[in-house]
Design an enzyme around this catalytic site. Structure first.
Site, PDB file in Angstrom:
ATOM      1  N   ASP A 105       1.022  -1.373  -0.065  1.00  0.00           N
ATOM      2  CA  ASP A 105      -0.092  -0.097   0.033  1.00  0.00           C
ATOM      3  C   ASP A 105       0.878   1.293  -0.141  1.00  0.00           C
ATOM      4  O   ASP A 105       0.532   2.020  -0.768  1.00  0.00           O
ATOM      5  CB  ASP A 105      -0.952  -0.017   1.188  1.00  0.00           C
ATOM      6  CG  ASP A 105      -0.333  -0.265   2.553  1.00  0.00           C
ATOM      7  OD1 ASP A 105       0.908  -0.366   2.692  1.00  0.00           O
ATOM      8  OD2 ASP A 105      -0.975  -0.271   3.536  1.00  0.00           O
ATOM      9  N   ASP A 108       6.693   4.192   3.641  1.00  0.00           N
ATOM     10  CA  ASP A 108       6.903   5.137   4.638  1.00  0.00           C
ATOM     11  C   ASP A 108       8.183   5.305   5.093  1.00  0.00           C
ATOM     12  O   ASP A 108       9.097   5.913   4.117  1.00  0.00           O
ATOM     13  CB  ASP A 108       6.067   5.008   5.911  1.00  0.00           C
ATOM     14  CG  ASP A 108       5.867   5.889   6.610  1.00  0.00           C
ATOM     15  OD1 ASP A 108       6.003   7.210   6.294  1.00  0.00           O
ATOM     16  OD2 ASP A 108       5.529   5.775   7.925  1.00  0.00           O
ATOM     17  N   LYS A 136       5.841   7.821   0.589  1.00  0.00           N
ATOM     18  CA  LYS A 136       6.105   9.141   1.292  1.00  0.00           C
ATOM     19  C   LYS A 136       7.496   9.302   1.505  1.00  0.00           C
ATOM     20  O   LYS A 136       8.053   8.941   2.606  1.00  0.00           O
ATOM     21  CB  LYS A 136       5.478   8.583   2.777  1.00  0.00           C
ATOM     22  CG  LYS A 136       4.206   9.425   3.033  1.00  0.00           C
ATOM     23  CD  LYS A 136       4.130   9.105   4.644  1.00  0.00           C
ATOM     24  CE  LYS A 136       2.423   9.037   4.937  1.00  0.00           C
ATOM     25  NZ  LYS A 136       2.164   8.763   6.251  1.00  0.00           N
ATOM     26  N   PHE A 157      -0.904  11.604   7.939  1.00  0.00           N
ATOM     27  CA  PHE A 157      -1.516  10.219   7.975  1.00  0.00           C
ATOM     28  C   PHE A 157      -2.786   9.933   7.316  1.00  0.00           C
ATOM     29  O   PHE A 157      -3.399  10.728   7.471  1.00  0.00           O
ATOM     30  CB  PHE A 157      -1.718   9.903   9.505  1.00  0.00           C
ATOM     31  CG  PHE A 157      -1.845   8.394   9.835  1.00  0.00           C
ATOM     32  CD1 PHE A 157      -0.747   7.653   9.979  1.00  0.00           C
ATOM     33  CD2 PHE A 157      -3.026   7.741  10.002  1.00  0.00           C
ATOM     34  CE1 PHE A 157      -0.822   6.465  10.236  1.00  0.00           C
ATOM     35  CE2 PHE A 157      -3.593   6.416  10.041  1.00  0.00           C
ATOM     36  CZ  PHE A 157      -2.127   5.426  10.154  1.00  0.00           C
ATOM     37  N   ASP A 164      -5.127   1.708   7.064  1.00  0.00           N
ATOM     38  CA  ASP A 164      -5.991   1.988   8.025  1.00  0.00           C
ATOM     39  C   ASP A 164      -5.509   2.738   9.205  1.00  0.00           C
ATOM     40  O   ASP A 164      -4.303   3.204   9.160  1.00  0.00           O
ATOM     41  CB  ASP A 164      -6.195   0.309   8.830  1.00  0.00           C
ATOM     42  CG  ASP A 164      -4.934  -0.030   9.582  1.00  0.00           C
ATOM     43  OD1 ASP A 164      -3.913  -0.164   8.723  1.00  0.00           O
ATOM     44  OD2 ASP A 164      -4.948  -0.353  10.555  1.00  0.00           O
TER      45      ASP A 164
END
Ligand code: IMP
Ligand code: MG
Length: 187
Positions: A105, A108, A136, A157, A164
């Protein structure tokens, strides 16, 4: 903590609409189809966040491919992100001499995919690449970049389309920024 005010109501603003996401996933699928033509790639879905992206992406792969699934969890030491990645569910098939594409997904810190690619790399795949819907890069702590990504997102976020907070919001068809009041007492 989580203060739920209603699924849609908990979203501060929409970052990526369903239409934007679907157009990008189609574009990625077409690129991957061209790059892997005739290679029968194994697309590895990282549970659970990648599920909606994975399902949509596979529909745009117009050649033979196979599916497999992994579940991992990162062990964080406090606020830093050089946690160890624990395999909660391993692949069912051998990846030796296979063209493997990990579908995730979001990248980070990069910690999860850094550990995962090292681990899968030891199993002698013919090739090993990563596709992430979101990247990101501002948050990166490891030297790793996705081979394919859909969108670069700011350091906020985000939830929805698989992503989620406390296991909620994965079912939203778009990606949005969560209101601070949902996860803290500030407004
Ligand atoms: P990394 O190991 O720091 O790259 O983190 C990757 C994982 O953290 C992702 O697979 C997500 O589960 C989670 N994550 C990172 N950023 C976000 C976000 O903005 N929203 C929801 N989950 C996130
Ligand atoms: Mg995840």
């Amino acid at each position: 903590m989580i203060n739920k005010m209603g699924l849609e109501n908990d979203i501060l603003r929409v970052l990526l609409t369903e239409e934007q996401i679907q157009a990008k996933v189609k574009e990625l699928g077409e690129r991957i189809s061209r790059d892997y033509a005739g290679k029968n790639p194994l697309l590895v879905c990282i549970l659970r966040g990648a599920v909606p992206f994975y399902a949509d992406l596979c529909k745009h792969i117009d050649d033979y491919m196979e599916m497999d699934f992994m579940a991992v969890s990162s062990y964080e030491d406090g606020m830093t992100s050089h946690g160890i990645v624990r395999i909660k569910k391993d692949l069912d098939v051998s990846i030796e001499n296979r063209h493997v594409l990990i579908v995730e997904d979001i990248m980070d810190s990069g910690n999860t995919l850094n550990h995962l690619t090292r681990l899968l790399g030891t199993r002698n795949p013919a090739s090993l690449r990563i596709v992430c819907l979101l990247d990101k890069p501002e948050r990166r702590t490891c030297e790793i970049t996705p081979d394919y990504f859909g969108f670069i997102v700011p350091d906020e976020f985000v939830v929805g389309y698989g992503l989620d907070y406390a296991d909620a919001y994965r079912n939203l068809p778009y990606i949005g920024v969560l209101k601070k009041g949902v996860y803290s007492n500030e407004d």
